[in-house]
Design a protein around this motif. Structure first.
Motif, PDB file in Angstrom:
ATOM      1  N   LEU A  50       0.838  -1.207   0.000  1.00 33.35           N
ATOM      2  CA  LEU A  50       0.000   0.000   0.000  1.00 33.35           C
ATOM      3  C   LEU A  50       0.865   1.245   0.000  1.00 33.35           C
ATOM      4  CD1 LEU A  50      -2.962   1.095   0.327  1.00 33.35           C
ATOM      5  CD2 LEU A  50      -2.496   1.193   2.775  1.00 33.35           C
ATOM      6  N   THR A  51       1.920   1.225   0.797  1.00 25.01           N
ATOM      7  CA  THR A  51       2.768   2.408   0.928  1.00 25.01           C
ATOM      8  C   THR A  51       4.155   2.015   1.415  1.00 25.01           C
ATOM      9  OG1 THR A  51       3.017   4.547   2.049  1.00 25.01           O
ATOM     10  CG2 THR A  51       1.905   2.816   3.287  1.00 25.01           C
ATOM     11  N   ASP A  52       5.112   2.895   1.138  1.00 24.85           N
ATOM     12  CA  ASP A  52       6.460   2.756   1.695  1.00 24.85           C
ATOM     13  C   ASP A  52       6.624   3.710   2.874  1.00 24.85           C
ATOM     14  OD1 ASP A  52       6.266   5.085   0.084  1.00 24.85           O
ATOM     15  OD2 ASP A  52       8.436   5.205  -0.029  1.00 24.85           O
ATOM     16  N   GLN A  93       4.634  14.058  11.261  1.00 18.42           N
ATOM     17  CA  GLN A  93       4.862  13.501   9.931  1.00 18.42           C
ATOM     18  C   GLN A  93       4.806  14.617   8.902  1.00 18.42           C
ATOM     19  OE1 GLN A  93       1.265  10.696  10.371  1.00 18.42           O
ATOM     20  NE2 GLN A  93       1.331  11.000   8.167  1.00 18.42           N
ATOM     21  N   GLY A  94       4.928  14.262   7.624  1.00 19.30           N
ATOM     22  CA  GLY A  94       5.066  15.286   6.595  1.00 19.30           C
ATOM     23  C   GLY A  94       3.880  16.226   6.497  1.00 19.30           C
ATOM     24  N   ARG A  95       2.679  15.659   6.565  1.00 18.60           N
ATOM     25  CA  ARG A  95       1.500  16.498   6.347  1.00 18.60           C
ATOM     26  C   ARG A  95       1.314  17.540   7.439  1.00 18.60           C
ATOM     27  NH1 ARG A  95      -2.277  11.436   5.939  1.00 18.60           N
ATOM     28  NH2 ARG A  95      -0.300  10.700   5.132  1.00 18.60           N
ATOM     29  N   ALA A  96       1.858  17.291   8.618  1.00 16.00           N
ATOM     30  CA  ALA A  96       1.778  18.293   9.692  1.00 16.00           C
ATOM     31  C   ALA A  96       2.642  19.495   9.311  1.00 16.00           C
ATOM     32  CB  ALA A  96       2.222  17.690  11.019  1.00 16.00           C
ATOM     33  N   ASN A 149       9.276  12.443  -7.573  1.00 12.81           N
ATOM     34  CA  ASN A 149       7.894  12.828  -7.853  1.00 12.81           C
ATOM     35  C   ASN A 149       6.967  11.630  -7.650  1.00 12.81           C
ATOM     36  OD1 ASN A 149       5.753  14.433  -8.668  1.00 12.81           O
ATOM     37  ND2 ASN A 149       6.058  13.974 -10.835  1.00 12.81           N
ATOM     38  N   ASN A 150       6.433  11.515  -6.451  1.00 14.66           N
ATOM     39  CA  ASN A 150       5.665  10.330  -6.048  1.00 14.66           C
ATOM     40  C   ASN A 150       4.455  10.094  -6.948  1.00 14.66           C
ATOM     41  OD1 ASN A 150       4.436   8.256  -4.663  1.00 14.66           O
ATOM     42  ND2 ASN A 150       3.984   9.426  -2.826  1.00 14.66           N
ATOM     43  N   SER A 151       3.572  11.100  -7.048  1.00 15.03           N
ATOM     44  CA  SER A 151       2.323  10.894  -7.803  1.00 15.03           C
ATOM     45  C   SER A 151       2.591  10.698  -9.285  1.00 15.03           C
ATOM     46  CB  SER A 151       1.381  12.078  -7.610  1.00 15.03           C
ATOM     47  OG  SER A 151       1.220  12.328  -6.238  1.00 15.03           O
ATOM     48  N   LEU A 170      11.617  22.351  -1.178  1.00 13.11           N
ATOM     49  CA  LEU A 170      11.606  20.947  -1.578  1.00 13.11           C
ATOM     50  C   LEU A 170      10.591  20.189  -0.737  1.00 13.11           C
ATOM     51  CD1 LEU A 170      15.469  20.276  -1.571  1.00 13.11           C
ATOM     52  CD2 LEU A 170      14.025  20.673  -3.579  1.00 13.11           C
ATOM     53  N   ASP A 171       9.844  19.287  -1.381  1.00 12.39           N
ATOM     54  CA  ASP A 171       9.174  18.225  -0.648  1.00 12.39           C
ATOM     55  C   ASP A 171      10.163  17.071  -0.716  1.00 12.39           C
ATOM     56  OD1 ASP A 171       7.824  15.874  -0.003  1.00 12.39           O
ATOM     57  OD2 ASP A 171       5.910  16.575  -0.781  1.00 12.39           O
ATOM     58  N   GLY A 172      10.877  16.861   0.395  1.00 16.69           N
ATOM     59  CA  GLY A 172      12.085  16.035   0.358  1.00 16.69           C
ATOM     60  C   GLY A 172      11.889  14.572   0.712  1.00 16.69           C
ATOM     61  N   MET A 182       9.225  17.566   5.013  1.00 17.10           N
ATOM     62  CA  MET A 182       9.801  16.217   4.982  1.00 17.10           C
ATOM     63  C   MET A 182       8.953  15.252   5.787  1.00 17.10           C
ATOM     64  SD  MET A 182      12.343  14.223   4.088  1.00 17.10           S
ATOM     65  CE  MET A 182      12.847  12.569   4.586  1.00 17.10           C
ATOM     66  N   SER A 183       8.777  14.068   5.219  1.00 14.80           N
ATOM     67  CA  SER A 183       8.213  12.960   5.972  1.00 14.80           C
ATOM     68  C   SER A 183       9.340  11.978   6.249  1.00 14.80           C
ATOM     69  CB  SER A 183       7.112  12.276   5.159  1.00 14.80           C
ATOM     70  OG  SER A 183       6.766  11.041   5.760  1.00 14.80           O
ATOM     71  N   ALA A 184       9.716  11.849   7.508  1.00 14.29           N
ATOM     72  CA  ALA A 184      10.804  10.928   7.881  1.00 14.29           C
ATOM     73  C   ALA A 184      10.369   9.477   7.788  1.00 14.29           C
ATOM     74  CB  ALA A 184      11.302  11.257   9.288  1.00 14.29           C
ATOM     75  N   LYS A 185       9.073   9.254   7.468  1.00 21.20           N
ATOM     76  CA  LYS A 185       8.556   7.897   7.274  1.00 21.20           C
ATOM     77  C   LYS A 185       9.037   7.302   5.950  1.00 21.20           C
ATOM     78  CE  LYS A 185       4.250   7.346   8.657  1.00 21.20           C
ATOM     79  NZ  LYS A 185       2.783   7.549   8.866  1.00 21.20           N
ATOM     80  N   LYS A 186       9.646   8.131   5.129  1.00 20.25           N
ATOM     81  CA  LYS A 186      10.222   7.638   3.875  1.00 20.25           C
ATOM     82  C   LYS A 186      11.736   7.579   4.056  1.00 20.25           C
ATOM     83  CE  LYS A 186       6.018   9.166   2.533  1.00 20.25           C
ATOM     84  NZ  LYS A 186       5.089   9.822   3.483  1.00 20.25           N
ATOM     85  N   ASP A 187      12.462   8.557   3.522  1.00 18.98           N
ATOM     86  CA  ASP A 187      13.914   8.471   3.586  1.00 18.98           C
ATOM     87  C   ASP A 187      14.510   8.866   4.946  1.00 18.98           C
ATOM     88  OD1 ASP A 187      14.258   7.228   1.208  1.00 18.98           O
ATOM     89  OD2 ASP A 187      14.927   8.978   0.078  1.00 18.98           O
ATOM     90  N   VAL A 233      -1.713   2.067 -10.609  1.00 14.78           N
ATOM     91  CA  VAL A 233      -1.745   1.323  -9.347  1.00 14.78           C
ATOM     92  C   VAL A 233      -0.309   1.222  -8.880  1.00 14.78           C
ATOM     93  CG1 VAL A 233      -2.157  -0.897  -8.239  1.00 14.78           C
ATOM     94  CG2 VAL A 233      -3.826   0.028  -9.838  1.00 14.78           C
ATOM     95  N   ARG A 234      -0.081   1.750  -7.690  1.00 15.65           N
ATOM     96  CA  ARG A 234       1.275   1.768  -7.157  1.00 15.65           C
ATOM     97  C   ARG A 234       1.515   0.563  -6.268  1.00 15.65           C
ATOM     98  NH1 ARG A 234       3.131   6.220  -2.809  1.00 15.65           N
ATOM     99  NH2 ARG A 234       1.830   4.864  -1.543  1.00 15.65           N
ATOM    100  N   LEU A 235       2.570  -0.169  -6.561  1.00 13.52           N
ATOM    101  CA  LEU A 235       3.038  -1.220  -5.661  1.00 13.52           C
ATOM    102  C   LEU A 235       4.265  -0.643  -4.966  1.00 13.52           C
ATOM    103  CD1 LEU A 235       2.718  -4.289  -8.091  1.00 13.52           C
ATOM    104  CD2 LEU A 235       1.017  -3.414  -6.462  1.00 13.52           C
TER     105      LEU A 235
HETATM  106  N1  F0G Z   1       4.839  14.380   0.230  1.00  9.92           N
HETATM  107  C1  F0G Z   1       5.030  13.244  -0.470  1.00  9.92           C
HETATM  108  C2  F0G Z   1       5.729  13.291  -1.795  1.00  9.92           C
HETATM  109  C3  F0G Z   1       4.564  12.021   0.053  1.00  9.92           C
HETATM  110  O1  F0G Z   1       4.782  10.908  -0.627  1.00  9.92           O
HETATM  111  C4  F0G Z   1       3.899  12.019   1.310  1.00  9.92           C
HETATM  112  C5  F0G Z   1       3.367  10.794   1.871  1.00  9.92           C
HETATM  113  C6  F0G Z   1       3.756  13.226   2.005  1.00  9.92           C
HETATM  114  C7  F0G Z   1       4.231  14.383   1.423  1.00  9.92           C
HETATM  115  C8  F0G Z   1       3.077  13.297   3.340  1.00  9.92           C
HETATM  116  O2  F0G Z   1       3.864  12.709   4.330  1.00  9.92           O
HETATM  117  O3  F0G Z   1       2.522  10.749   5.128  1.00  9.92           O
HETATM  118  O4  F0G Z   1       4.338  11.726   6.526  1.00  9.92           O
HETATM  119  O5  F0G Z   1       2.221  12.949   6.204  1.00  9.92           O
HETATM  120  N2  F0G Z   1       3.241   9.746   1.186  1.00  9.92           N
HETATM  121  C9  F0G Z   1       2.776   8.445   1.640  1.00  9.92           C
HETATM  122  C10 F0G Z   1       2.590   7.567   0.430  1.00  9.92           C
HETATM  123  C11 F0G Z   1       1.611   8.467   2.562  1.00  9.92           C
HETATM  124  O6  F0G Z   1       1.977   6.497   0.584  1.00  9.92           O
HETATM  125  O7  F0G Z   1       3.099   7.891  -0.641  1.00  9.92           O
HETATM  126  P1  F0G Z   1       3.189  12.000   5.606  1.00  9.92           P
END
Ligand code: F0G
Length: 438
Positions: free
Chosen positions: A31-33, A81-84, A166-168, A195-197, A235-240, A384-386
């Motif tokens: 679902l997600t990384d 997280q990033g969205r905050a 570029n995620n999306s 940057l959205d890093g 930055m979302s530290a949940k990724k890199d 569809v993202r894997l």
């Molecule tokens: N920006 C990008 C490019 C992202 O991929 C995400 C989160 C966020 C911002 C928001 O960060 O989740 O810590 O609040 N992407 C996840 C995904 C949820 O599944 O691609 P967040």
């Protein structure tokens, strides 16, 4: 493990929305990384070192040093997280009448821009919208389009964003050369560049391996050059960050930083911990040291490419080249008989789950097709993202996922579209309920 009958029952009960499944009913969760990686020995050790002082914790200083080692912005504001970070920043600088360009806004970024009343505009290069076209930096910003926007509405643009990778748009990288050109335009129009890093290290690996003249540089060096071209970042530290939770907002502007810190205290916490425990700050600090190593990044990018190349070889239409954190199946090409407004991405994602317990994520018309005024139109792509959690699955898990996609491909013509029977006003993909058509 679940049987096909159990999965059919589970997805029906979930309103055919994969976000509503019980994760125990998922076998391989792609679902997600985001926050789904396994932490290293040294990250777990760092967690034991966490200091939970409310103000001025030693763990905060460890975190700050680690962030500024790569991103030497004057102010670093930790968030849960990033969205905050996005919410805080756009509350301060967004608002009605403003317009925020980005190569492609991620869903939460777009939602936070729009929630402030501002308009979110995607200006990725045209190649970035053609799934099968090969281009080394499909995440690049269309600099001419950016300049045209700034010429026309420059005074309405508080910031220009570039999302790396570029995620999306398929997890595609942005070149250093492109960011330098964006910087030049921003400087000329006096607009700050952020940057959205989220996946900065993966982006730097692509720069090192694909961009002329970059092969001999270290990853931290490339990352620091990206940072030097920008005025701030979210930055979302949940990724890199290689962590399960965390993020930050970093910037140079003192006035913006003061306003952001005030909001931070209202919603996240004191400025030396944000929304995080001291132990989280330590885990991120260690993650940032590990994520910029060549061995980790070589493994990371190759293992994602392994999945993508196998699907490509099997004739499954995927976004090419293969992105850093995920493989994106082109559902519009995979299911040409299902029109975009019947959500081919959703149809494919549900089929992968029912077939083999694989959970992917629709990135298409469900996620991006509905506009703030309530109208609906097809998204630029139906994917569809894997997504591949970091350091979590083995090659045999991935081989199984390949078999499942091939099995669904062999009966693609039998899949049907969906309609939405219930949806919220924004970010509908998380909670909408669907029904199969026909
Ligand atoms: N920006 C990008 C490019 C992202 O991929 C995400 C989160 C966020 C911002 C928001 O960060 O989740 O810590 O609040 N992407 C996840 C995904 C949820 O599944 O691609 P967040």
């Amino acid at each position: 493990m679940t049987s096909r009958e159990e999965r059919s029952r589970a997805i029906r009960a979930a309103g055919w929305n994969l976000f509503s499944l019980h994760a125990d009913d998922v076998l391989i969760d792609l679902l997600t990384d985001s926050g789904t990686g396994a932490m290293s020995r040294d990250q777990w050790a760092a967690i034991q070192h966490g200091d939970e002082s409310y103000a001025g914790s030693p763990s905060w200083f460890v975190f700050l040093e680690s962030v500024q080692e790569l991103f030497p912005f004057r102010h670093v504001i930790p968030t849960h997280q990033g969205r905050a970070a996005e919410k805080i920043l756009f509350s301060v600088i967004g608002g009605r009448g403003k317009v925020i360009p980005n190569n492609t806004h991620f869903d939460t970024t777009r939602a936070n821009v729009e929630a402030s009343g501002a308009e979110a505009v995607d200006l990725v290069i045209p190649e970035g919208r053609q799934p099968s076209l090969i281009h080394p930096f499909k995440g690049n910003m269309d600099v001419a389009a950016l300049e045209a926007l700034l010429r026309e509405r420059g005074s309405d643009v508080p910031v220009v964003f570039v999302t790396i990778t570029n995620n999306s748009g398929g997890g595609q990288p942005v070149s250093l050369r492109n960011l330098r050109a964006v910087r030049e335009v921003c400087t000329r129009y006096g607009v700050p560049l952020f940057l959205d890093g989220c996946r900065f290290a993966e982006n730097a690996w692509f720069v090192k391996t694909r961009e002329e003249g970059q092969a001999d540089r270290s990853i931290p060096d490339i990352v620091r050059e990206f940072a030097s071209l920008a005025d701030g970042m979210t930055m979302s530290a949940k990724k890199d960050g290689l962590a399960n939770i965390g993020g930050w907002l970093a910037l140079n502007d003192d006035t913006w930083a003061e306003a952001c810190r005030m909001l931070l205290i209202l919603t996240e916490g004191f400025p030396t911990y944000g929304g995080l425990a001291g132990r989280d700050l330590e885990a991120i600090a260690q993650g940032l040291r590990e994520v910029v190593t060549d061995d980790y990044l070589r493994y990371r990018i190759r293992s994602t490419a392994y999945l993508g190349e196998a699907l490509d070889a099997a004739g499954v239409p995927v976004v090419r080249p293969i992105g850093g954190h995920a493989v994106y199946i082109d559902a519009r090409a995979f299911l040409p008989h299902i029109p975009p407004l019947e959500y081919p991405g959703q149809a494919l994602a549900v089929a992968l789950y029912v077939e083999g317990g694989i959970r992917g994520c629709e990135i298409g018309t469900v996620m991006f097709g509905r506009h703030p005024d309530g109208s609906e139109s097809p998204a630029a792509m139906d994917l569809v993202r894997l997504a591949i959690p970091r350091r979590t699955y083995t090659q045999s898990h991935v081989d199984y996922a390949i078999e499942v996609v091939r099995a669904v491909a062999s009966r693609a013509g039998t899949l049907r579209g969906y309609r939405i029977v219930e949806q919220p006003a924004m970010l509908r993909h998380f909670t909408a309920r669907f029904e199969p058509l026909g």
